[in-house]
Design a protein around this motif. Structure first.
Motif, short mmCIF file in Angstrom:
data_model
loop_
_atom_site.label_atom_id
_atom_site.label_comp_id
_atom_site.label_asym_id
_atom_site.label_seq_id
_atom_site.Cartn_x
_atom_site.Cartn_y
_atom_site.Cartn_z
N ILE A 475 0.83 -1.21 0.00
CA ILE A 475 0.00 0.00 0.00
C ILE A 475 0.87 1.26 0.00
O ILE A 475 0.55 2.25 -0.68
CB ILE A 475 -0.96 0.00 1.21
N ILE A 476 1.97 1.22 0.75
CA ILE A 476 2.83 2.41 0.81
C ILE A 476 3.90 2.41 -0.29
O ILE A 476 4.57 3.42 -0.49
CB ILE A 476 3.50 2.56 2.19
N ALA A 477 4.07 1.28 -1.01
CA ALA A 477 5.09 1.21 -2.07
C ALA A 477 4.94 2.31 -3.12
O ALA A 477 5.95 2.91 -3.52
CB ALA A 477 5.06 -0.17 -2.73
N PRO A 478 3.71 2.65 -3.60
CA PRO A 478 3.61 3.74 -4.59
C PRO A 478 4.14 5.07 -4.06
O PRO A 478 4.62 5.90 -4.84
CB PRO A 478 2.10 3.80 -4.87
N TYR A 479 4.06 5.27 -2.75
CA TYR A 479 4.53 6.53 -2.18
C TYR A 479 6.05 6.57 -2.07
O TYR A 479 6.63 7.66 -1.96
CB TYR A 479 3.86 6.77 -0.83
N PHE A 480 6.70 5.40 -2.08
CA PHE A 480 8.16 5.38 -2.17
C PHE A 480 8.58 6.00 -3.51
O PHE A 480 9.56 6.74 -3.58
CB PHE A 480 8.69 3.94 -2.06
N ILE A 481 7.84 5.67 -4.58
CA ILE A 481 8.13 6.25 -5.89
C ILE A 481 7.80 7.74 -5.89
O ILE A 481 8.50 8.55 -6.50
CB ILE A 481 7.32 5.53 -6.99
N TYR A 482 6.76 8.12 -5.16
CA TYR A 482 6.35 9.52 -5.07
C TYR A 482 7.45 10.37 -4.44
O TYR A 482 7.55 11.58 -4.72
CB TYR A 482 5.07 9.59 -4.24
N LEU A 483 8.31 9.74 -3.61
CA LEU A 483 9.42 10.47 -2.96
C LEU A 483 10.45 10.96 -3.97
O LEU A 483 11.28 11.80 -3.63
CB LEU A 483 10.10 9.57 -1.92
N ARG A 484 10.41 10.44 -5.20
CA ARG A 484 11.33 10.91 -6.24
C ARG A 484 11.18 12.41 -6.50
O ARG A 484 12.13 13.08 -6.92
CB ARG A 484 11.08 10.17 -7.56
N SER A 485 9.99 12.94 -6.25
CA SER A 485 9.76 14.37 -6.49
C SER A 485 10.55 15.24 -5.51
O SER A 485 10.75 16.43 -5.76
CB SER A 485 8.26 14.69 -6.39
N TYR A 486 11.00 14.64 -4.41
CA TYR A 486 11.81 15.37 -3.43
C TYR A 486 13.29 15.06 -3.59
O TYR A 486 14.13 15.94 -3.48
CB TYR A 486 11.36 15.04 -2.01
N SER A 487 13.61 13.78 -3.82
CA SER A 487 14.99 13.37 -4.04
C SER A 487 14.99 12.05 -4.81
O SER A 487 14.34 11.08 -4.38
CB SER A 487 15.72 13.20 -2.70
#
Length: 554
Positions: A475-487
């Motif tokens: 469930i949280i895996a997609p948000y790991f990819i979302y962190l690319r927008s920060y670093s």
């Protein structure tokens, strides 16, 4: 005879019956490969910018400069803004007065506004996605990772419900009901009129997807003989899953509209209906429910297909032992005693880490440098050697060391990605794919390892519970990819660190290599510090069966 494998050893290892069960169950797993990953293309975000209405009378110079430039976080270059434009009223005024952008007007002083007239999307890769159809960008871009998370919430629910239903009502009926759910609701998604409806249907598809996979996995594990079971549980179902995954980018390449893609992926599901008459119920499960006659009927039919004459009595004391523990067992029994509790908690943590790493890396293929279809195909292709390696390790090496070493290596590869210079893009992608290969190997091993650690009376519930617990990770895996927008490097640092830590944690699990498949809770291997009884070991007769020899004749 008090052991199922000894009682059915006369069937042999690889007769017509085993071949039929092996390949048909593997075929049922193919749709899982593309159902779990089609969101990579269906919800990809193409390049986009604010719409400048065609009826606005702007000169060519101002129409070309109506979008401000901003720094791209990935490439470091200046690119047109995706979510803002210069205030249209001011731009129109400058155009009407004959001013030139950058010459007569300092563009940094021109105020901006949001995309009030919508967005225009690049259609060089996709005709449409759910992102372009429902404008899930800019202020609504949070809906993109949430879409995948809702699917995994469905997987979480399916893991919780299907495991207990399968242990209560049977592996076969749950397998086919969940295959129907997955196929029918994916078909209905083709006609989704809005994003909320799409997500609601996607949730139900997630329920069916994991339930189908776990039921097929357990059914094959319980029916097949020890050596074939090892191949089936590591390379067998996994390679067919990878085949479905590899099929996805090939079909997506030719079907660039998301509705047509879903329709193309749905139709093969209707071809599985005739398999109901060729895939049997698990005799192990039937024995655990006291349905001895039905179990014997399946085994005798298997003997007939293998052209072997069965003995007059197949099961004697085995069903009585199973019935003693088959009453009132449910998911709470996974935490009831210290031994099974520590095994369960450790596996849940390991499964969580694997789902985070596996799905984050799989969903990230659209963000990698190069062609999205090719990257997805390569991501699926690296699973072929991974599953082959998992079978080799599972066949000849310690389960515990196999799992620990692949997790540890996968974590090291992911940690190495962020050390690469920005200009070595393909080296970074290679390290990411090597990490994906190691994580995939560990995933295949942990499925089979988990099935070996738990007894027949709880096996499907236990696998479902492990899958359910791991869905927090997915469930949280997609948000790991979302962190690319920060670093760009942050997802790799986090994934690599927790994967290495889980590799060390898995060393605490008991070893199951060379041990018989437990039928009751008392047969389970023991967690370090919880062993108060002698571990369950093979008898001389069972050793012969595990080696593929006759228990009667040398």
């Amino acid at each position: 005879m008090t052991d199922y494998e000894v009682a059915t050893a006369f069937l042999g290892e690889w007769g017509h019956f085993q071949q039929q069960v092996f390949f048909l169950l593997c075929l049922t797993v193919i749709p899982n490969g593309f159902t779990g990953m089609f969101i990579v293309f269906v919800a990809d975000t193409p390049p986009h910018r604010c719409v400048i209405p065609a009826n606005v009378n702007l000169t060519a110079a101002w129409r070309n400069r109506s979008i401000p430039l901003e720094l791209d976080s990935n490439s470091g270059a200046l690119v047109p803004s995706k979510c803002s434009r210069y205030r249209l009223g001011d731009v129109l005024s400058f155009s009407d007065r004959g001013f030139l952008p950058g010459v007569d007007v300092n563009m940094s002083n021109v105020p901006t506004e949001s995309c009030l007239d919508g967005w225009e999307y690049d259609q060089s890769v996709y005709i449409s996605t759910i992102i372009t159809e429902w404008d899930l960008v800019c202020d609504d871009r949070w809906k993109n990772p949430l879409t995948s998370s809702i699917f995994f919430c469905g997987v979480l629910t399916g893991s919780f419900v299907s495991g207990q239903l399968s242990d209560r009502y049977g592996r076969k009926i749950v397998l086919f009901v969940t295959m129907a759910v997955q196929t029918v609701f994916t078909f209905i998604m083709v006609f989704a009129p809005s994003w909320p409806v799409f997500c609601a249907l996607f949730f139900i598809v997630g329920m069916g997807q994991i339930s189908n996979y776990v039921a097929a996995f357990v059914l094959g594990t319980e029916i097949l003989s020890p050596k074939v079971r090892t191949i089936y549980s590591t390379a067998g179902v996994s390679l067919f899953f990878a085949a479905g995954y590899m099929f996805l980018p090939l079909l997506a390449y030719f079907l660039r509209d998301w509705r047509m893609l879903l329709l193309g992926l749905t139709l093969p599901g209707f071809l599985y209906v005739p398999l109901w008459w060729f895939i049997p119920e698990s005799p192990r499960w039937l024995l655990s429910r006291g349905r001895v006659e039905e179990a014997e009927a399946i085994v005798r039919d298997a003997a007939k297909k293998n052209k072997i004459k069965p003995p007059p009595v197949i099961f004697s004391l085995l069903q009585k032992e199973l019935q003693c523990e088959s009453k009132a067992l449910n998911i709470c029994d996974l935490l009831r005693s210290p031994n099974i509790r520590w095994i369960s908690l450790t596996l849940w943590l390991v499964w969580n880490t694997l789902t985070i790493a596996y799905f984050a890396l799989s969903l990230n293929t659209a963000n990698l440098h190069g062609n999205a279809y090719f990257n997805c195909f390569v991501s699926a292709l690296v699973e072929i050697p991974a599953y082959t390696l998992s079978w080799v390790m599972f066949r000849w090496w310690s389960r515990r060391l196999s799992l620990s070493s692949t997790l540890f290596m996968g974590g090291l590869f992911l940690l190495s990605v962020q050390l690469m210079p920005a200009n070595l893009v393909y080296l970074s992608i290679t390290l990411e794919m090597m990490g994906k290969c190691a994580v995939t190997t560990a995933f295949a091993i942990v499925y089979a390892y988990t099935a070996e650690l738990y007894p027949t009376v709880l096996r499907n519930t236990a696998l479902g519970a492990c899958s359910m617990a791991s869905r927090i990770g997915s469930i949280i895996a997609p948000y790991f990819i979302y962190l690319r927008s920060y670093s760009v490097s942050l997802p790799y640092i986090l994934m690599g660190s927790i994967t290495v830590a889980s590799g060390l944690l898995s060393l605490l699990l008991p070893e199951s290599y060379g041990m018989p498949l437990p039928d009751t809770i008392s047969h389970m291997q023991h967690f370090p510090g919880c062993c108060k009884k002698k571990p369950y070991k093979l008898t001389n007769t069972e050793e012969k069966v595990a080696e593929g020899k006759s228990p009667v004749f040398p």
